[in-house]
Design a protein around this motif. Structure first.
Motif, mmCIF file in Angstrom:
data_model
loop_
_atom_site.group_PDB
_atom_site.id
_atom_site.type_symbol
_atom_site.label_atom_id
_atom_site.label_comp_id
_atom_site.label_asym_id
_atom_site.label_seq_id
_atom_site.Cartn_x
_atom_site.Cartn_y
_atom_site.Cartn_z
ATOM 1 N N VAL A 98 0.893 -1.161 0.000
ATOM 2 C CA VAL A 98 0.000 0.000 0.000
ATOM 3 C C VAL A 98 0.928 1.207 0.000
ATOM 4 N N ARG A 99 1.290 1.640 -1.203
ATOM 5 C CA ARG A 99 2.401 2.593 -1.286
ATOM 6 C C ARG A 99 2.340 3.416 -2.568
ATOM 7 N N THR A 100 1.334 4.240 -2.701
ATOM 8 C CA THR A 100 1.189 5.103 -3.878
ATOM 9 C C THR A 100 1.659 4.386 -5.146
ATOM 10 N N MET A 101 1.118 3.186 -5.375
ATOM 11 C CA MET A 101 1.574 2.342 -6.484
ATOM 12 C C MET A 101 0.537 2.339 -7.600
ATOM 13 N N THR A 102 0.939 2.842 -8.757
ATOM 14 C CA THR A 102 0.042 2.928 -9.896
ATOM 15 C C THR A 102 -0.229 1.552 -10.490
ATOM 16 N N VAL A 103 -1.494 1.303 -10.803
ATOM 17 C CA VAL A 103 -1.904 0.077 -11.468
ATOM 18 C C VAL A 103 -1.706 0.248 -12.966
ATOM 19 N N ASN A 104 -1.028 -0.684 -13.597
ATOM 20 C CA ASN A 104 -0.995 -0.695 -15.060
ATOM 21 C C ASN A 104 -0.876 -2.123 -15.550
ATOM 22 N N CYS A 105 -1.088 -2.295 -16.829
ATOM 23 C CA CYS A 105 -1.159 -3.638 -17.403
ATOM 24 C C CYS A 105 0.172 -4.369 -17.295
ATOM 25 N N GLU A 106 1.270 -3.654 -17.410
ATOM 26 C CA GLU A 106 2.579 -4.292 -17.312
ATOM 27 C C GLU A 106 2.788 -4.885 -15.919
ATOM 28 N N ARG A 107 2.430 -4.138 -14.896
ATOM 29 C CA ARG A 107 2.579 -4.648 -13.528
ATOM 30 C C ARG A 107 1.610 -5.779 -13.228
ATOM 31 N N LEU A 108 0.462 -5.768 -13.896
ATOM 32 C CA LEU A 108 -0.514 -6.832 -13.687
ATOM 33 C C LEU A 108 -0.037 -8.182 -14.208
ATOM 34 N N LYS A 109 1.036 -8.183 -14.961
ATOM 35 C CA LYS A 109 1.640 -9.453 -15.357
ATOM 36 C C LYS A 109 2.340 -10.122 -14.179
ATOM 37 N N ASP A 110 2.722 -9.320 -13.180
ATOM 38 C CA ASP A 110 3.533 -9.818 -12.065
ATOM 39 C C ASP A 110 2.796 -9.867 -10.734
ATOM 40 N N VAL A 111 1.819 -9.000 -10.544
ATOM 41 C CA VAL A 111 1.066 -8.955 -9.288
ATOM 42 C C VAL A 111 -0.398 -8.697 -9.603
ATOM 43 N N ASP A 112 -1.257 -8.929 -8.608
ATOM 44 C CA ASP A 112 -2.669 -8.569 -8.718
ATOM 45 C C ASP A 112 -2.913 -7.266 -7.976
ATOM 46 N N PHE A 113 -3.937 -6.528 -8.416
ATOM 47 C CA PHE A 113 -4.267 -5.253 -7.795
ATOM 48 C C PHE A 113 -5.723 -5.211 -7.355
ATOM 49 N N SER A 114 -5.955 -4.409 -6.350
ATOM 50 C CA SER A 114 -7.312 -4.042 -5.967
ATOM 51 C C SER A 114 -7.867 -3.058 -6.986
ATOM 52 N N THR A 115 -9.090 -2.626 -6.772
ATOM 53 C CA THR A 115 -9.607 -1.499 -7.542
ATOM 54 C C THR A 115 -8.820 -0.246 -7.173
ATOM 55 N N GLY A 116 -8.880 0.763 -8.027
ATOM 56 C CA GLY A 116 -8.160 1.997 -7.750
ATOM 57 C C GLY A 116 -8.756 2.733 -6.558
ATOM 58 N N TYR A 117 -7.891 3.276 -5.718
ATOM 59 C CA TYR A 117 -8.387 4.036 -4.566
ATOM 60 C C TYR A 117 -7.993 5.504 -4.605
ATOM 61 N N PHE A 118 -7.226 5.905 -5.630
ATOM 62 C CA PHE A 118 -6.875 7.318 -5.751
ATOM 63 C C PHE A 118 -6.488 7.613 -7.186
ATOM 64 N N GLU A 119 -6.995 8.728 -7.728
ATOM 65 C CA GLU A 119 -6.635 9.126 -9.087
ATOM 66 C C GLU A 119 -5.339 9.898 -9.068
ATOM 67 N N THR A 120 -4.483 9.625 -10.040
ATOM 68 C CA THR A 120 -3.118 10.109 -9.993
ATOM 69 C C THR A 120 -2.670 10.724 -11.310
ATOM 70 N N GLY A 121 -1.507 11.350 -11.310
ATOM 71 C CA GLY A 121 -0.940 11.901 -12.541
ATOM 72 C C GLY A 121 0.472 12.406 -12.339
ATOM 73 N N GLN A 122 1.256 12.376 -13.389
ATOM 74 C CA GLN A 122 2.642 12.828 -13.346
ATOM 75 C C GLN A 122 2.735 14.314 -13.682
ATOM 76 N N GLN A 123 3.722 14.983 -13.066
ATOM 77 C CA GLN A 123 3.897 16.409 -13.318
ATOM 78 C C GLN A 123 5.359 16.790 -13.114
ATOM 79 N N VAL A 124 5.714 17.961 -13.611
ATOM 80 C CA VAL A 124 7.085 18.457 -13.520
ATOM 81 C C VAL A 124 7.211 19.402 -12.333
#
Length: 329
Positions: free
Chosen positions: A157-183
């Protein structure tokens, strides 16, 4: 097309200097794994009433929005967790992400606290009936998936973004926070955002992060060779003038900008749309379903909003709530 919430005000997270925070957390590790990376993966939580076209998704496939339907039934994974010698949930977390998982140097005791820590305690209460039946292990970014796969932790439980690549290695819960990258860059900088103003600039990101992945896809001919184990190290390098900008999640960057008045978020909006999820070992379906039950209850009974208001509202502004859960058919 997905719409997203407007960006909230980025102010109010003062009181703990960034350099002081880095020093404070360094000496207060709990059950830490080898420190080879430590950061989050992008945050944005905005105010109501604003819907604009979504920025690019960090993953083109919608699989990052779907998880198993919630259930309160026990299964082999939960039974194993309950029956082992350590009668506690073992959770991988961050310990230096301000307001997410961190230690307040101004408080005695040095206990971990924050938005992610609250959620981990909710899950522990569901499984053991005790919010304190949890062992926190501080893990670096690029050790999150290996820690799950090796069984060093039951979940992350560590600000970890869900994506399809990671889903090859682990399972995820539903999303609990909407996120985005910025400079993040100095206020006096001529950098204007994730755009051609980065050309020729030296950019820092944390290894194993979504920021690093995104910069490899498109970096506007910037120098992206600087990667660090801990996202906070990027801020230190920025303060020392060793890099021109940092790419990271917007909520962590907002906290850092509040702590250091010489830097600011560049660009009006994050340039990706992502969700944080709870990561667990592949095939642990009963645990995934139970965590999704916790998240459903957390959304509906006001627990999510209460935690948001306590930890994040001051820095990110009023929230329009967590992302709606999406389940597999």
């Amino acid at each position: 097309m997905r719409t997203r919430r407007g960006t909230a005000g980025l102010r109010g997270w003062g009181g703990v200097g960034a350099m002081g925070l880095a020093c404070a957390v360094a000496g207060s590790l709990v059950l830490a794994l080898p420190d080879r990376g430590d950061t989050g993966d992008g945050v944005r939580q905005g105010g109501p009433g604003s819907t604009v076209a979504a920025p690019a998704r960090a993953d083109a496939d919608d699989c990052n929005d779907r998880s198993l339907r919630p259930s309160s039934k026990d299964g082999p994974t939960i039974e194993r967790i309950r029956n082992r010698d350590v009668k506690k949930l073992i959770v991988g977390v961050d310990q230096n992400s301000y307001r997410w998982g961190y230690r307040d140097p101004n408080k005695k005791g040095g206990e971990l606290e924050g938005f992610d820590i609250d959620l981990a305690r909710e899950i522990a209460e569901e499984i053991f009936g005790d919010r304190d039946a949890v062992v926190f292990r501080a893990i670096p970014t690029n050790e999150r998936i290996p820690a799950i796969q090796s069984g060093q932790v039951d979940m992350v439980v560590r600000t970890m973004t869900v994506n399809c690549e990671r889903l090859k290695d682990v399972d995820f819960s539903t999303g609990y926070f909407e996120t985005g990258q910025q400079v993040l860059a100095p206020k006096k900088s001529d950098i204007t955002g994730y755009d051609p103003s980065l050309t020729g600039k030296k950019i820092c990101s944390a290894s194993g992060s979504i920021a690093e992945d995104e910069l490899k896809k498109k970096n506007y001919s910037a120098d992206i060779s600087t990667t660090v184990p801990n996202q906070l190290d990027c801020l230190v390098r920025l303060q020392l003038g060793e890099v021109d900008a940092v790419v990271t999640d917007s909520a962590l960057a907002a906290g850092q900008a509040a702590q250091d008045p010489t830097v600011e978020l560049k660009g009006e909006e994050p340039f990706t749309t992502e969700h944080y999820g709870v990561a667990m070992k592949k095939g642990s379906d009963d645990l995934v379903r139970r965590v999704n039950k916790v998240l459903d209850d957390y959304r509906e009974d006001g627990g999510w909003q209460k935690s948001y208001d306590k930890w994040l509202k001051e820095g990110l502004g009023k929230s329009s709530g967590p992302p709606a859960p999406e389940y597999r058919d």
